[in-house]
Design a protein around this motif. Structure first.
Motif, short mmCIF file in Angstrom:
data_model
loop_
_atom_site.label_atom_id
_atom_site.label_comp_id
_atom_site.label_asym_id
_atom_site.label_seq_id
_atom_site.Cartn_x
_atom_site.Cartn_y
_atom_site.Cartn_z
N GLN A 80 -4.93 14.11 -76.64
CA GLN A 80 -4.22 14.71 -75.52
C GLN A 80 -3.25 13.70 -74.92
N SER A 81 -2.21 14.21 -74.30
CA SER A 81 -1.30 13.32 -73.58
C SER A 81 -1.93 12.94 -72.25
N LEU A 82 -1.35 11.98 -71.59
CA LEU A 82 -1.87 11.53 -70.31
C LEU A 82 -1.82 12.65 -69.28
N ALA A 83 -0.75 13.42 -69.26
CA ALA A 83 -0.61 14.54 -68.31
C ALA A 83 -1.67 15.60 -68.57
N GLU A 84 -1.93 15.91 -69.85
CA GLU A 84 -2.95 16.90 -70.18
C GLU A 84 -4.33 16.41 -69.76
N SER A 85 -4.61 15.14 -69.98
CA SER A 85 -5.91 14.57 -69.60
C SER A 85 -6.09 14.61 -68.09
N LEU A 86 -5.04 14.27 -67.35
CA LEU A 86 -5.12 14.31 -65.88
C LEU A 86 -5.33 15.73 -65.38
N GLU A 87 -4.64 16.69 -65.99
CA GLU A 87 -4.79 18.09 -65.58
C GLU A 87 -6.21 18.59 -65.87
N LYS A 88 -6.74 18.23 -67.03
CA LYS A 88 -8.09 18.64 -67.38
C LYS A 88 -9.11 18.03 -66.42
N PHE A 89 -8.94 16.75 -66.08
CA PHE A 89 -9.85 16.10 -65.14
C PHE A 89 -9.76 16.76 -63.77
N GLN A 90 -8.54 17.11 -63.35
CA GLN A 90 -8.36 17.76 -62.05
C GLN A 90 -9.06 19.11 -62.01
N GLN A 91 -9.01 19.86 -63.11
CA GLN A 91 -9.68 21.16 -63.18
C GLN A 91 -11.19 20.99 -63.10
N GLU A 92 -11.71 19.95 -63.73
CA GLU A 92 -13.15 19.71 -63.70
C GLU A 92 -13.62 19.28 -62.32
N GLU A 93 -12.74 18.63 -61.56
CA GLU A 93 -13.12 18.07 -60.27
C GLU A 93 -12.84 18.99 -59.08
N THR A 94 -12.22 20.14 -59.32
CA THR A 94 -12.00 21.08 -58.23
C THR A 94 -13.02 22.21 -58.32
N ILE A 95 -13.35 22.75 -57.19
CA ILE A 95 -14.37 23.80 -57.14
C ILE A 95 -13.68 25.13 -56.85
N ASP A 96 -13.97 26.11 -57.68
CA ASP A 96 -13.44 27.45 -57.49
C ASP A 96 -14.33 28.17 -56.49
N PRO A 97 -13.81 28.61 -55.34
CA PRO A 97 -14.66 29.26 -54.34
C PRO A 97 -15.23 30.60 -54.82
N GLU A 98 -14.62 31.19 -55.83
CA GLU A 98 -15.09 32.47 -56.34
C GLU A 98 -16.19 32.31 -57.41
N GLU A 99 -16.44 31.08 -57.83
CA GLU A 99 -17.40 30.84 -58.89
C GLU A 99 -18.83 31.07 -58.39
N ASP A 100 -19.64 31.74 -59.21
CA ASP A 100 -21.04 31.98 -58.87
C ASP A 100 -21.87 30.79 -59.34
N MET A 101 -22.27 29.96 -58.40
CA MET A 101 -23.00 28.75 -58.75
C MET A 101 -24.46 29.01 -59.10
N ASN A 102 -24.92 30.23 -58.86
CA ASN A 102 -26.29 30.59 -59.26
C ASN A 102 -26.42 30.65 -60.78
N LYS A 103 -25.31 30.81 -61.48
CA LYS A 103 -25.35 30.94 -62.93
C LYS A 103 -25.18 29.60 -63.65
#
Length: 159
Positions: A80-103
């Motif tokens: 991956q490029s540096l930009a792709e890696s940063l974007e992927k890390f950012q997605q992993e580190e943000t929390i989606d408020p609509e996500e069901d954490m019980n699952k």
């Protein structure tokens, strides 16, 4: 520690720190060995932070930042490029408020909780902060019609 970064070739973490005993700025290169695109970034970061040779130098560097550097290295190893890696890390580190954490499984849930704890600590007002105010009272506007909830009505009837 003043700055911390990663070098892809050869894989190493570079730390720029201030040596107060000699009043100089120094650079420390910590080689990364036995790390592949299948390695666990959080475990590798913990091992580096607890390494006796580097422990004193990495006191000022957060475990989260080391995990980010390892995740960038893993993305580089995956092609991956540096930009792709940063974007992927950012997605992993943000929390989606609509996500069901019980699952979520226990590991993912613990990761989300640590992200929320870190965000809370970052945004929390401490007594030492210049804009800290004790006992804040807020009046909310009553211009709009108040919505009533079914569960709220039921609880009033039982009392």
């Amino acid at each position: 520690a003043q700055k911390c970064g990663i070098c892809f070739q050869p894989p190493s973490i570079i730390l720029i720190y201030r040596d107060n005993s000699q009043d100089k700025t120094r650079q420390r290169i910590m080689p990364i060995r036995n790390f592949s695109k299948f390695s666990d970034c959080s475990r590798a970061a913990e091992q580096l932070k607890n390494n006796p040779r580097h422990k004193a130098y990495l006191e000022g560097v957060s475990l989260h930042q080391l995990q980010k550097l390892y995740s960038l290295l893993r993305g580089h190893l995956e092609g991956q490029s540096l930009a792709e890696s940063l974007e992927k890390f950012q997605q992993e580190e943000t929390i989606d408020p609509e996500e069901d954490m019980n699952k979520l499984d226990d590991k993912e849930l613990a990761k989300r909780k640590s992200i929320m704890d870190e965000l809370f600590e970052k945004n929390r007002k401490k007594k030492d902060d210049p804009d800290f105010v004790y006992n804040v009272e807020v009046d909310f506007p009553q211009d709009e019609q108040l919505e009533s909830c079914a569960w709220d009505m039921e609880s009033d009837e039982e009392i």
